[in-house]
Design a protein around this motif. Sequence first.
Motif, short mmCIF file in Angstrom:
data_model
loop_
_atom_site.label_atom_id
_atom_site.label_comp_id
_atom_site.label_asym_id
_atom_site.label_seq_id
_atom_site.Cartn_x
_atom_site.Cartn_y
_atom_site.Cartn_z
N SER A 1 0.85 -1.19 0.00
CA SER A 1 0.00 0.00 0.00
C SER A 1 0.88 1.24 0.00
O SER A 1 2.09 1.17 0.29
N GLN B 1 0.80 3.50 2.14
CA GLN B 1 1.24 3.73 3.52
C GLN B 1 2.50 2.93 3.83
O GLN B 1 3.44 3.44 4.47
N ASP B 2 2.53 1.67 3.37
CA ASP B 2 3.71 0.84 3.59
C ASP B 2 4.94 1.44 2.90
O ASP B 2 6.03 1.51 3.48
N SER C 1 5.42 4.55 2.10
CA SER C 1 5.79 5.79 2.78
C SER C 1 6.60 5.52 4.04
O SER C 1 7.60 6.20 4.32
#
Length: 319
Positions: free
Chosen positions: A115, A117-118, A120
């Motif tokens: 994702s 988020q991962d 980032s």
Amino acid sequence: MELNEWERLQCFGHRLQLAIENSLKNLTPTSTRQAVERAVGVCKRVVSAFSNSWKRRRELAKAQAALGLPHHQLITETPTRWGSRQQMVARFLEQEKALSQVLLADKKARHLVPSWQDVSILDSLNKALGPLFEFTDALSGEKYVSVSFLKPVLHLFNDQILSPKEGETELTKAVKGGVLKYLNEKYDDAATNNILDMATLVDPRFKTTYLRENRAEYMKNRAVTELLEKTLASYFKKAVPASAHTRLGNRESIELEVAMYLQAPGPASEADPLEWWKQHEQLNEHVSLVMLKIKRTTEICVIVVQVVMDHTFKYTPIQ
């Protein structure tokens, strides 16, 4: 160094690894630490998916060519090799677009697509730890690894490498701050400071550059006093041959020699301090007694550090 009854100094590479682990373990709040663990877990699973499938590796090579990415293999984390996790993350980020493209085309592996988020989080980790790995790797050369480098290294960490930068994420700042706090605390005891400061003082490249003002004067006076009494045997708990005492003059002559040594221009930062001392020993006969002890320490440390680096800072590519 314990075998020679000297003050013990832990391997810097090992201490740095402990600092990184401690920083990640103590991230707050708990949700941040869990998010980091999840992102690293995703990275490991993706690397494993390609490691166990020659077809995915073949498709990865095609994707790399199509996207103009370097034809690099992924890197597997090896727990016994310090820095391998950071290298794994860095390579994952480099190839993230190609990896995602291959995974999206594979029905059995689509769930592994990271994702945003991962990605980032991994990017924040890489920005915090990447410079540390590059720096430590640079210290693996046997010709310039020395205890006298520790003070300059800590100064560099505090002022540049681990200092917070504008535009960095809170995670990057937190990881860097945790590593720095750990290292500063571990190198703050009096016995360790005395050895590191003395080693820096007799390194002609650094001298008093990285010593606090009050410490510089203290170490100069202590060096003179110890030379007069025991030729610094108390620093290294090692007896000095009696013949060495015949070379010692009175306090004034030693003070003058130390002052002249500190005022004289030193070699370039890339120079070998041991070679410099071979050429200037006769001009600094008393101060060179200190360097003789440092040299013995360095010869042992070089062997130990070289072996440690060979087994810890090399990465393991997927074949």
